[in-house]
Design an enzyme around this catalytic site. Structure first.
Site, PDB file in Angstrom:
ATOM      1  N   LYS A   1       0.832  -1.207   0.000  1.00  0.00           N
ATOM      2  CA  LYS A   1       0.000   0.000   0.000  1.00  0.00           C
ATOM      3  C   LYS A   1       0.866   1.256   0.000  1.00  0.00           C
ATOM      4  O   LYS A   1       0.611   2.187  -0.767  1.00  0.00           O
ATOM      5  CB  LYS A   1      -0.933  -0.022   1.215  1.00  0.00           C
ATOM      6  CG  LYS A   1      -1.900   1.135   1.280  1.00  0.00           C
ATOM      7  CD  LYS A   1      -3.185   0.748   1.962  1.00  0.00           C
ATOM      8  CE  LYS A   1      -3.047   0.584   3.462  1.00  0.00           C
ATOM      9  NZ  LYS A   1      -3.012   1.886   4.174  1.00  0.00           N
ATOM     10  N   SER A   2       1.886   1.285   0.848  1.00  0.00           N
ATOM     11  CA  SER A   2       2.732   2.491   0.924  1.00  0.00           C
ATOM     12  C   SER A   2       3.391   2.781  -0.421  1.00  0.00           C
ATOM     13  O   SER A   2       3.444   3.934  -0.874  1.00  0.00           O
ATOM     14  CB  SER A   2       3.832   2.285   1.964  1.00  0.00           C
ATOM     15  OG  SER A   2       3.279   2.218   3.249  1.00  0.00           O
TER      16      SER A   2
ATOM     17  N   GLY B   1      -5.226   7.770   5.796  1.00  0.00           N
ATOM     18  CA  GLY B   1      -4.321   8.726   6.431  1.00  0.00           C
ATOM     19  C   GLY B   1      -3.101   9.001   5.566  1.00  0.00           C
ATOM     20  O   GLY B   1      -2.600  10.128   5.520  1.00  0.00           O
TER      21      GLY B   1
ATOM     22  N   ARG C   1      -8.671  11.653  13.131  1.00  0.00           N
ATOM     23  CA  ARG C   1      -7.218  11.464  13.274  1.00  0.00           C
ATOM     24  C   ARG C   1      -6.467  12.796  13.279  1.00  0.00           C
ATOM     25  O   ARG C   1      -6.865  13.751  12.617  1.00  0.00           O
ATOM     26  CB  ARG C   1      -6.718  10.534  12.160  1.00  0.00           C
ATOM     27  CG  ARG C   1      -7.394   9.168  12.266  1.00  0.00           C
ATOM     28  CD  ARG C   1      -6.906   8.204  11.243  1.00  0.00           C
ATOM     29  NE  ARG C   1      -5.514   7.860  11.449  1.00  0.00           N
ATOM     30  CZ  ARG C   1      -4.801   7.110  10.604  1.00  0.00           C
ATOM     31  NH1 ARG C   1      -5.373   6.648   9.500  1.00  0.00           N
ATOM     32  NH2 ARG C   1      -3.544   6.824  10.858  1.00  0.00           N
TER      33      ARG C   1
ATOM     34  N   GLN D   1       4.702   9.041   7.620  1.00  0.00           N
ATOM     35  CA  GLN D   1       3.805   9.962   6.909  1.00  0.00           C
ATOM     36  C   GLN D   1       4.244  11.406   7.098  1.00  0.00           C
ATOM     37  O   GLN D   1       4.220  12.200   6.156  1.00  0.00           O
ATOM     38  CB  GLN D   1       2.359   9.771   7.392  1.00  0.00           C
ATOM     39  CG  GLN D   1       1.795   8.419   6.971  1.00  0.00           C
ATOM     40  CD  GLN D   1       0.402   8.167   7.497  1.00  0.00           C
ATOM     41  OE1 GLN D   1      -0.134   8.968   8.261  1.00  0.00           O
ATOM     42  NE2 GLN D   1      -0.186   7.054   7.101  1.00  0.00           N
TER      43      GLN D   1
ATOM     44  N   ASP E   1       2.012  -1.415  11.812  1.00  0.00           N
ATOM     45  CA  ASP E   1       0.663  -1.800  11.389  1.00  0.00           C
ATOM     46  C   ASP E   1       0.325  -3.253  11.727  1.00  0.00           C
ATOM     47  O   ASP E   1      -0.797  -3.704  11.490  1.00  0.00           O
ATOM     48  CB  ASP E   1       0.506  -1.596   9.876  1.00  0.00           C
ATOM     49  CG  ASP E   1       0.520  -0.111   9.501  1.00  0.00           C
ATOM     50  OD1 ASP E   1       0.205   0.736  10.363  1.00  0.00           O
ATOM     51  OD2 ASP E   1       0.861   0.199   8.342  1.00  0.00           O
TER      52      ASP E   1
ATOM     53  N   LYS F   1      -4.323   5.380  15.014  1.00  0.00           N
ATOM     54  CA  LYS F   1      -4.433   4.760  13.681  1.00  0.00           C
ATOM     55  C   LYS F   1      -5.902   4.830  13.232  1.00  0.00           C
ATOM     56  O   LYS F   1      -6.657   5.634  13.745  1.00  0.00           O
ATOM     57  CB  LYS F   1      -3.901   3.325  13.742  1.00  0.00           C
ATOM     58  CG  LYS F   1      -2.399   3.253  14.050  1.00  0.00           C
ATOM     59  CD  LYS F   1      -1.572   3.857  12.927  1.00  0.00           C
ATOM     60  CE  LYS F   1      -0.088   3.797  13.231  1.00  0.00           C
ATOM     61  NZ  LYS F   1       0.705   4.566  12.247  1.00  0.00           N
TER      62      LYS F   1
ATOM     63  N   ARG G   1      -6.170   1.286  18.296  1.00  0.00           N
ATOM     64  CA  ARG G   1      -5.950  -0.166  18.160  1.00  0.00           C
ATOM     65  C   ARG G   1      -5.629  -0.864  19.474  1.00  0.00           C
ATOM     66  O   ARG G   1      -5.784  -2.084  19.557  1.00  0.00           O
ATOM     67  CB  ARG G   1      -4.872  -0.440  17.103  1.00  0.00           C
ATOM     68  CG  ARG G   1      -5.404  -0.187  15.703  1.00  0.00           C
ATOM     69  CD  ARG G   1      -4.391  -0.466  14.607  1.00  0.00           C
ATOM     70  NE  ARG G   1      -5.038  -0.294  13.301  1.00  0.00           N
ATOM     71  CZ  ARG G   1      -4.389  -0.105  12.162  1.00  0.00           C
ATOM     72  NH1 ARG G   1      -3.067  -0.062  12.145  1.00  0.00           N
ATOM     73  NH2 ARG G   1      -5.058   0.032  11.033  1.00  0.00           N
TER      74      ARG G   1
ATOM     75  N   ARG H   1      -7.694  -3.359   9.644  1.00  0.00           N
ATOM     76  CA  ARG H   1      -6.774  -4.320  10.293  1.00  0.00           C
ATOM     77  C   ARG H   1      -7.392  -4.984  11.525  1.00  0.00           C
ATOM     78  O   ARG H   1      -7.018  -6.081  11.887  1.00  0.00           O
ATOM     79  CB  ARG H   1      -5.445  -3.655  10.614  1.00  0.00           C
ATOM     80  CG  ARG H   1      -4.737  -3.127   9.361  1.00  0.00           C
ATOM     81  CD  ARG H   1      -3.260  -2.903   9.529  1.00  0.00           C
ATOM     82  NE  ARG H   1      -2.759  -2.019   8.489  1.00  0.00           N
ATOM     83  CZ  ARG H   1      -2.511  -2.387   7.225  1.00  0.00           C
ATOM     84  NH1 ARG H   1      -2.691  -3.638   6.829  1.00  0.00           N
ATOM     85  NH2 ARG H   1      -2.072  -1.505   6.344  1.00  0.00           N
TER      86      ARG H   1
HETATM   87  C1  S3P Z   1       2.533   4.749   6.332  1.00  0.00           C
HETATM   88  C2  S3P Z   1       3.076   5.108   7.547  1.00  0.00           C
HETATM   89  C3  S3P Z   1       2.553   4.633   8.843  1.00  0.00           C
HETATM   90  C4  S3P Z   1       1.600   3.450   8.675  1.00  0.00           C
HETATM   91  C5  S3P Z   1       0.631   3.658   7.547  1.00  0.00           C
HETATM   92  C6  S3P Z   1       1.368   3.862   6.236  1.00  0.00           C
HETATM   93  C7  S3P Z   1       3.142   5.273   5.084  1.00  0.00           C
HETATM   94  O1  S3P Z   1       1.844   5.696   9.462  1.00  0.00           O
HETATM   95  O2  S3P Z   1       0.888   3.229   9.885  1.00  0.00           O
HETATM   96  O3  S3P Z   1      -0.226   2.550   7.422  1.00  0.00           O
HETATM   97  O4  S3P Z   1       2.824   4.769   3.994  1.00  0.00           O
HETATM   98  O5  S3P Z   1       3.958   6.205   5.192  1.00  0.00           O
HETATM   99  P1  S3P Z   1       2.546   6.734  10.477  1.00  0.00           P
HETATM  100  O6  S3P Z   1       3.404   7.630   9.680  1.00  0.00           O
HETATM  101  O7  S3P Z   1       1.381   7.468  11.097  1.00  0.00           O
HETATM  102  O8  S3P Z   1       3.288   5.900  11.465  1.00  0.00           O
END
Ligand code: S3P
Length: 438
Positions: free
Chosen positions: A22-23, A95, A123, A170, A321, A348, A352, A398
């Protein structure tokens, strides 16, 4: 709502291939949209979160097209040339879309509104509003620095040196992406390493980015704007965060032996495998290779007698995650598992810690909740009793998938109140599970 009871399962056997990360999928579309020319992506995750990113980049001028399953083409506009969107950008549940796109918009001369679902609207966005404001962007946010919010980008933006107050990929990525269209050098100082896909991919697209690692492990990341990005051909590796549910399922369902192919094992993402191995999990890496500039392997996972452990909080960012899935493994292990240092889990898609404590307790597990973690007394391999009613997932994919896995190793099954959020990250999860367990 789409409720479902996940029933005790026969052994999980065979092989599966998890969908794209996903990232990396989000970043492929965003960076492709900023390169001049055509970026081709294969293995893209076609989950709702990534589709939110695709729609937003289209709304800001990029051409983003699906050519076939997982195969996409992105024609970018060039750094600095994003267009004013004509309507609010709907981020859905995502997010990552929200925070990274806020970074992109912050250094473009455009104004954008960001909206999202009930989960996303709770959030905290202050963590990105703060550094992006220092770069010159202006925000009007809902109370508590939440969505809906309006962002007016700065032109030109001002380069900053920013030390991350929370371990968040993020936030790091938002500042780096803003730095793309900011004259001069934007610096992010990261005391605790988080996933480094943005750094790898920005470099791959030709940005001038360097990373210096200090003696105490602090990472100093510098990006030079105004960058020119070159289009790329990207093969997205499988998502370790999606593989997590099947890894735990195969470990806890007696008689299982499952080969999970194409799992991304970037060291900033691979913490779960290490922790499960420490707990006695039989997980073997096969055919280790590189896909899209990321380490990847196939994982052979066999049912194992797990032992509870104290999880080192230092490993948390590399499996941030995966804790809901780990909590399920802990609930079925012999002895006590203690987790600490997990405050970030409270912000999150749901809280969680609270939601997993309630869900696992409802399924008959022995769980106590602390401020920054859970302590779980495992069953020693005996199935969980299961739930009478439905557990509440709070729009969190999740939670739904983790409790589905708990249901496989229960007596009465586990009922999940709503399986729809699963489509945000892993639309084929239920089909894959039914294919194995059926
Ligand atoms: C992600 C960073 C993480 C993760 C999210 C994806 C990303 O969040 O929990 O599912 O793709 O950069 P955080 O930056 O809030 O830790």
């Amino acid at each position: 709502m789409r409720p479902r009871r996940f029933l005790p399962s026969a052994p999980l056997k065979g092989r599966i291939r998890v969908p794209g990360d996903k990232s990396i999928s989000h970043r492929s579309i965003m960076l492709g949209a900023l390169a001049v020319g055509e970026t081709r992506v294969t293995g893209l995750l076609e989950g709702e979160d990534v589709l939110s990113t695709a729609a937003a980049m289209r709304a800001m001028g990029a051409q983003v097209e699906r050519l076939g399953e997982g195969s996409w083409s992105v024609h970018g506009v060039g750094v600095g040339a994003l267009l004013q969107p004509q309507a609010a950008l709907d981020m859905g549940n995502s997010g990552t879309s929200t925070r990274l796109l806020m970074g992109l918009v912050a250094s473009h001369p455009i104004t954008a509104s960001f909206i999202g679902d009930a989960s996303l609207s709770k959030r905290p966005m202050g963590r990105v509003i703060e550094p992006l404001s220092r770069m010159g962007a202006q925000f009007t946010a809902s109370p508590g620095d939440r969505l809906p919010l309006m962002l007016r980008g700065a032109q030109p933006a001002v380069p900053i040196e920013y030390r991350l107050p929370v371990a968040s990929a993020q936030v790091k990525s938002a500042v780096l992406l803003a730095g793309l269209n900011t004259p001069g050098v934007t610096t992010v100082i990261e005391p605790i390493p988080t996933r480094d896909h943005s750094e790898r991919m920005l470099r791959g697209f030709g940005a001038q980015l360097d990373v210096e690692i200090e003696v105490d492990g602090t990472r100093v990341i510098r990006i030079r704007g105004e960058a020119e990005l070159r289009p790329q051909v990207i093969d997205v590796p499988g998502d370790p965060s999606s593989a997590a549910f099947f890894i735990v399922a195969a470990l806890v369902v007696p008689g299982s032996e499952l080969l999970i192919e194409n799992v991304g094992l970037n060291p900033t993402r691979a913490g779960l495998v290490e922790v499960l191995q420490q707990m006695g999990g039989d997980i073997t890496l096969r055919n280790a290779r590189e896909v899209g500039g990321e380490p990847v392997a196939d994982l052979l996972v066999k049912h194992s007698a797990l032992r509870g452990i104290a999880v080192d909080p230092a490993i948390a960012p590399s499996m941030i995650d995966e804790f809901p899935a780990l909590f399920v493994a802990a609930a079925l292990a012999e002895g006590t598992t203690v987790t600490t240092g997990l405050d970030e889990l409270r912000v999150k898609e749901s809280d969680r810690l609270a939601v997993m404590a309630a869900a696992l307790s409802a399924a008959g597990a022995r769980v106590s909740e602390q401020e920054d973690g859970l302590t779980i007394e495992g069953t020693g391999g005996e199935p969980l009793p299961g739930t009478a009613g439905a557990i509440a997932t709070h729009l969190d994919h999740r939670i739904a998938m983790s409790m589905a896995v708990a249901g496989l190793a229960s007596r009465a099954g586990v009922e999940v109140d709503d399986t729809r959020p699963i489509a945000t990250s892993f639309p084929v999860f239920e089909a894959m599970l039914d294919g194995l367990a059926g």
